[in-house]
Design a protein around this motif. Structure first.
Motif, short mmCIF file in Angstrom:
data_model
loop_
_atom_site.label_atom_id
_atom_site.label_comp_id
_atom_site.label_asym_id
_atom_site.label_seq_id
_atom_site.Cartn_x
_atom_site.Cartn_y
_atom_site.Cartn_z
N ASP A 77 0.92 -1.25 -0.06
CA ASP A 77 -0.01 0.08 0.05
C ASP A 77 0.78 1.21 0.12
O ASP A 77 0.55 2.13 -0.77
N ALA A 78 2.06 1.28 0.92
CA ALA A 78 2.84 2.55 0.80
C ALA A 78 3.36 2.53 -0.52
O ALA A 78 3.71 3.59 -0.98
N LYS A 79 3.86 1.53 -1.02
CA LYS A 79 4.58 1.81 -2.35
C LYS A 79 3.72 2.19 -3.40
O LYS A 79 3.93 3.12 -4.27
N ASN A 80 2.22 1.74 -3.36
CA ASN A 80 1.47 2.23 -4.27
C ASN A 80 0.96 3.72 -4.11
O ASN A 80 0.97 4.56 -4.99
N GLN A 81 0.97 3.92 -3.05
CA GLN A 81 0.89 5.58 -2.39
C GLN A 81 1.88 6.53 -3.09
O GLN A 81 1.65 7.54 -3.48
#
Length: 112
Positions: A77-81
């Motif tokens: 999720d952090a990577k996508n954000q």
């Protein structure tokens, strides 16, 4: 009892039982019979401890696997954000090249 003491007693018992080998077998059987309940209890206790230890390891492993999975999801999720923020940040440059002023979070045009 004669003057030989315990030796005479042992030899008499061996003779009654049919020889020294039979006397030794009789002594061994008695020792095993006496020790068997203690050995069985110790074995059962040991098995219980091993079982509890294995269960604890399995539960701990499952817990750690869930934690790892949660960390993987959070990292994804952090990577996508972060990727979305970089893509968003690169759009104003494209807009500036086309003569369009970038906007702030409220949708209003900002002054360059």
């Amino acid at each position: 009892m004669g003057n030989l003491g315990m030796y005479e007693e042992i030899t008499r018992l061996a003779k009654q039982l049919g020889g020294v080998d039979n006397l030794i077998k009789n002594i061994e059987t008695g020792a095993v019979t006496k020790a068997a309940p203690k050995l069985m209890a110790a074995g059962a206790l040991g098995a219980g401890v091993v079982y509890a230890g294995v269960r604890g390891v399995v539960k701990g492993g499952k817990f750690l696997a869930r934690k790892y999975k949660a960390h993987q999801v959070a990292a994804s999720d952090a990577k996508n954000q972060l990727k979305a923020k970089f893509e968003e940040a690169s759009k104003p440059d494209e807009n500036m090249a086309n003569g369009v002023a970038p906007s702030n979070d409220d949708g209003e045009a900002t002054r360059a």
